[in-house]
Design an enzyme around this catalytic site. Structure first.
Site, mmCIF file in Angstrom:
data_model
loop_
_atom_site.group_PDB
_atom_site.id
_atom_site.type_symbol
_atom_site.label_atom_id
_atom_site.label_comp_id
_atom_site.label_asym_id
_atom_site.label_seq_id
_atom_site.Cartn_x
_atom_site.Cartn_y
_atom_site.Cartn_z
ATOM 1 N N ASP A 9 31.625 -40.457 -0.682
ATOM 2 C CA ASP A 9 30.833 -39.286 -0.341
ATOM 3 C C ASP A 9 30.596 -38.503 -1.640
ATOM 4 O O ASP A 9 31.303 -38.702 -2.635
ATOM 5 C CB ASP A 9 31.623 -38.453 0.678
ATOM 6 C CG ASP A 9 30.955 -37.145 0.957
ATOM 7 O OD1 ASP A 9 29.756 -37.143 1.277
ATOM 8 O OD2 ASP A 9 31.634 -36.098 0.834
ATOM 9 N N ASP A 11 29.113 -34.620 -1.879
ATOM 10 C CA ASP A 11 29.443 -33.195 -1.774
ATOM 11 C C ASP A 11 30.834 -33.012 -1.155
ATOM 12 O O ASP A 11 31.111 -33.519 -0.077
ATOM 13 C CB ASP A 11 28.407 -32.480 -0.895
ATOM 14 C CG ASP A 11 27.033 -32.447 -1.544
ATOM 15 O OD1 ASP A 11 26.815 -31.596 -2.410
ATOM 16 O OD2 ASP A 11 26.196 -33.301 -1.181
ATOM 17 N N ASN A 43 24.946 -37.407 3.021
ATOM 18 C CA ASN A 43 24.128 -36.991 4.161
ATOM 19 C C ASN A 43 23.139 -35.893 3.776
ATOM 20 O O ASN A 43 22.443 -35.366 4.640
ATOM 21 C CB ASN A 43 25.023 -36.507 5.313
ATOM 22 C CG ASN A 43 25.308 -37.628 6.301
ATOM 23 O OD1 ASN A 43 24.919 -38.776 6.080
ATOM 24 N ND2 ASN A 43 25.973 -37.307 7.399
ATOM 25 N N ASN A 44 23.083 -35.544 2.501
ATOM 26 C CA ASN A 44 22.158 -34.494 2.061
ATOM 27 C C ASN A 44 20.809 -35.116 1.683
ATOM 28 O O ASN A 44 20.702 -35.810 0.668
ATOM 29 C CB ASN A 44 22.776 -33.766 0.866
ATOM 30 C CG ASN A 44 21.925 -32.605 0.398
ATOM 31 O OD1 ASN A 44 20.732 -32.519 0.713
ATOM 32 N ND2 ASN A 44 22.523 -31.708 -0.348
ATOM 33 N N LYS A 184 25.359 -40.672 7.927
ATOM 34 C CA LYS A 184 26.705 -41.078 8.347
ATOM 35 C C LYS A 184 27.061 -40.372 9.646
ATOM 36 O O LYS A 184 26.759 -39.194 9.749
ATOM 37 C CB LYS A 184 27.731 -40.670 7.262
ATOM 38 C CG LYS A 184 27.541 -41.369 5.929
ATOM 39 C CD LYS A 184 28.490 -40.831 4.871
ATOM 40 C CE LYS A 184 28.050 -39.516 4.277
ATOM 41 N NZ LYS A 184 28.838 -39.052 3.129
ATOM 42 N N ASP A 209 35.158 -36.190 2.530
ATOM 43 C CA ASP A 209 35.840 -34.951 2.930
ATOM 44 C C ASP A 209 35.590 -34.582 4.395
ATOM 45 O O ASP A 209 36.105 -33.576 4.859
ATOM 46 C CB ASP A 209 35.412 -33.783 2.022
ATOM 47 C CG ASP A 209 33.973 -33.372 2.247
ATOM 48 O OD1 ASP A 209 33.107 -34.262 2.282
ATOM 49 O OD2 ASP A 209 33.707 -32.168 2.400
HETATM 50 MG MG LIG Z 1 31.068 -34.376 1.866
#
Ligand SMILES: [Mg+2]
Length: 259
Positions: A9, A11, A43-44, A184, A209
């Site tokens: 991941d 962020d 996912n951004n 995700k 996270d």
């Molecule tokens: Mg994250």
């Protein structure tokens, strides 16, 4: 355990805004030295992979755009495979629209023409846009697609509302849930990861996270999962969640302890 591939991941795991997360450089070094094939999955959808690579570079990390996948990439692939001939109405930012149109998909400004409505984070989202989304979904046959479920995005100044917040606003007013939620931990995201790493899932590690996206993705894909405590998940979230990681790490630096 000897892993051969890792899904990372971004962020909350590697960076927060443009700042490196303490321990991330050490962890990435360690993964590199162990020879793991790596894929960053975010996912951004507000940045395309080359812009993401640039953002990682600003934080001091070297990553090639080819080893970065975003919810924008997953959404584009999914629509190209399943709705290639649809007219799309997008509640989302320019980077997402560019990614869709570059793939040959048709995005229109006139909501009345939409076959499929794509909803994502949009930092200029307002009442007029919500009205347009409502009109676009007037026909029950219109497919409603969300790019990713993230309610918040960790940023330097604190958490910011993410795609999930906008999707919920649209879903609420339209009166139905999205037909498809990408990013995700969706099946299309799992497929992108499997195809890129091209390794048996048992040989792969997922580090992130978030329980409901990163860890859920790894769990569903049959990969080993490690939650880092550098992002959005605290002890209370972990206690309450049905999704449980195989490992909990203080930061990415501690990935060394499970390799
Ligand atoms: Mg994250």
């Amino acid at each position: 355990m000897t892993y051969r591939g890792v899904v990372l991941d971004v962020d909350g795991t590697v960076v927060r805004g443009d700042e490196p997360i303490p321990g991330a450089a050490e962890g990435l070094d360690r993964l590199g030295r162990a020879g793991l094939r790596r894929l960053f999955v975010s996912n951004n959808p507000t940045k395309r992979p080359p812009a993401y690579a640039e953002r990682l570079r600003r934080a001091g990390f070297d990553a090639h755009p080819d080893e970065i996948v975003t919810a924008g990439t997953i959404t584009t692939d999914y629509l190209a495979d399943n709705h290639a001939d649809d007219v799309l109405f997008v509640v989302g930012e320019d980077a997402l629209v560019d990614q869709l149109t570059d793939a040959g998909l048709s995005v229109v400004a006139d909501e009345a023409r939409a076959d499929t409505v794509v909803v994502s984070i949009d930092r200029t989202f307002d009442y007029d846009r919500l009205c347009a989304a409502l009109r676009a979904c007037d026909d029950e046959a219109v497919t409603l697609v969300g790019t990713d479920p993230d309610m918040v995005i960790p940023a330097a100044e604190g958490d910011l509302p993410g795609s999930g917040a906008i999707i919920n606003a649209v879903a609420g007013v339209v009166g139905r849930d999205p037909d498809v939620m990408l990013g995700k931990p969706s099946e299309p995201a799992q497929r992108v990861v499997r195809e890129y790493l091209d390794l048996p899932p048992a040989d792969c590690l997922v580090v992130g996270d978030r329980l409901d996206t990163d860890i859920a993705l790894g769990e569903r894909a049959g990969m080993t999962t490690a939650l880092v405590r550098t992002g959005v998940t605290d002890d209370r979230d972990l206690e309450r969640s049905d999704v449980q990681p195989d490992y909990v790490l203080d930061s990415l630096a501690d990935v060394a302890t499970i390799l």
